[in-house]
Design an enzyme around this catalytic site. Sequence first.
Site, PDB file in Angstrom:
ATOM      1  N   ASP A   1      -7.793  -6.680  13.658  1.00  0.00           N
ATOM      2  CA  ASP A   1      -7.469  -8.027  14.115  1.00  0.00           C
ATOM      3  C   ASP A   1      -8.360  -8.454  15.280  1.00  0.00           C
ATOM      4  OD1 ASP A   1      -6.395  -6.126  15.753  1.00  0.00           O
ATOM      5  OD2 ASP A   1      -4.316  -6.785  15.543  1.00  0.00           O
TER       6      ASP A   1
ATOM      7  N   ASP B   1       0.821  -1.213   0.000  1.00  0.00           N
ATOM      8  CA  ASP B   1       0.000   0.000   0.000  1.00  0.00           C
ATOM      9  C   ASP B   1       0.855   1.264   0.000  1.00  0.00           C
ATOM     10  OD1 ASP B   1      -2.596  -0.679  -0.297  1.00  0.00           O
ATOM     11  OD2 ASP B   1      -3.228  -0.320   1.762  1.00  0.00           O
TER      12      ASP B   1
END
Length: 688
Positions: free
Chosen positions: A417, A264
């Site tokens: 997460d 990214d």
Amino acid sequence: MSRPPNHEFQEWWNKQRSKETADDSAAPSSAAESLRFLSVDVLAPASPAAAAEKDRSRSARQLSWIYLLKLHKIAHSFAFLTGGCVTLVRTANRRIATAPAGNRAESKLYRIIKVFLALSVFLLACELVAYFKGWHFSPPSLESEIEDSVEYVYAKWLKIRADYLAPLLQNLTNVCIVLFLIQSVDRFVLVLGCLYIKIRGLRPVAETDYSGDDEKEGADLERYPMVLVQIPMCNEREVYQQSIGAVCVQDWPKARMLVQVLDDSDDTDVQNLIKAEVQKWQLRGVNIIYRHRLIRTGYKAGNLRSAMSCDYVKNYEFVAIFDADFQPGPDFLKKTIPYFKGKDDLALVQTRWGFVNKDENLLTRLQHINLAFHFEVEQQVNGWFINFFGFNGTAGVWRIKALEDCGGWLDRTTVEDMDIAVRAHLCGWKFIYLNDVQCLCELPESYEAYKKQQHRWHSGPMQLFRLCFWDVVHSKVSFLKKVNLIFLFFLLRKLILPFYSFTLFCIILPLTMFLPEAQLPAWVVCYIPGLVSILNILPSPQSFPFIVPYLLFENTMSVTKFNAMISGLFQLGSSYEWIVTKKLGRSSEADLLSIVENEPATLHRSSSMQRSSSESGLAELNKLEMTKKSGKKKRNRLYRKELALALILLTASVRSLMSAQGIHFYFLLFQGITFLGVGLDLIGEQVS
């Protein structure tokens, strides 16, 4: 005018000379007689008059040496303190001089702390006036006649604080003490659970084993499941090589593994460097691809969601995820994938983090204490007894079916997460934690990077709690699992811990110095925190010398964690700030050797065309490294909230000294000095 002779000294000198002559001429007949002679001469003088004369004759010289030694110690201590103060002032001036221009926006918490600081200084000034007027020893009363207006105001203040302010503060103190005790009991129970696991030798058992297989000897490849390995990264110039290299040398059949490098980066130089690294491993026969998103939304969660949407993902059964600074061992997949065999309800296998730079500086040592307890105690106990814990975002293997079942990756919080772990748990999936499988990574070495990381880690859980509270309540899991999620996982360990830590030790304790009618017991200030610190440091016993700095630093970090918790809970502006933690690219020598030893033999049998292509790629790599952007200049910073709290605590320590409160004074003094050091950015990486 001549100085008169000292007859007393002359007489003593003559006696000493005559005694030495007699000692030389009269040798003892045996060793026992010699010892008896010495004991009589030293311990039993001939007469009290002689002993008194001997003491008088030597007292002046002995006192002179004693005074000289004391003077030397005082001078040495004064020089040490002066040098330390000068160094501190110079460092503060350098930090102020190199601070970035322009006024930074003040947070609401910082404004409140400034008001509290002004109030503390004002109250200290009032108490100093009362102390020198003797009102501390005989407080003025409104019932008696008071002629002095200042004395009347002080008497009125004593009545207000005793009747109105102190009871409110005492009630808040009692609430925080109860929360503190509950959290301490939770910590103690976790340690007991860990000891039970250690004593009984409990650990997860795999139903299959790949360690004896060898791909080169024609092993049955069909028994190896298809594994997708993802490495999400963003502008990771310092660490991309070591993470890609560690993943590409996995001891797993190349036909049964695909590596996705999910880049990214918005820096074109970094993109080209990562592309060249991927091409290098492709020439070595590794099944690896490079992906770059044009629309970078959702941060890491968006990056992973985009990668999972590829058509070829349906051919894979498991996905292993590694952040850019993680370096798994060559046998990582062979140690984790076997635990999925025969456990269709198992969604995640999480491994332990190891740290290549844990001894780099004081900041990394203190971080290691916290993370060692997290993995050794929290993750292991929760994984064994309830089959649930928060996914650490990396160094874990997921069953792809479980990811799809719980809705995949979402970017609604900064802890994607933990979000996916909670949703998978609510869907009935189970987790396994492997404490004996370690994946090396890097700890942030600067306080700035660590502070930003902790802000993200403590604001995200509150965002998630606010979003998924009713999902937990209406889920089909058992009542005990709901209680564990809401009260233990979120409230106690994510909300109450930073709340009482900041409120009790940074707000209430200084206030009790100025409102002495409200009491904070010494066992709350010193003994219980010391016991909890010992429990926290048990998983890393080599860190015991740092137990006092650890206790003080954890209280210092409470201001960052409290600020993050409040911003996440009430959706304040900084709660959705997602900043990549800065890494320096440190690797252990063992990791580098393992990568070299596990490089495929095809590299040495490559054709001349492949060699020339690889060399041209390396040449391009070197060019890009030489022309990389310099970026922002690194500098140490000043942290205003920490500095303001340092002044508050030091002000309260002066007030405590006036009341002769020993433990409270020392705690406030050393805690204030710790806040001052952190506020001046003296902990962690120092930039000249």
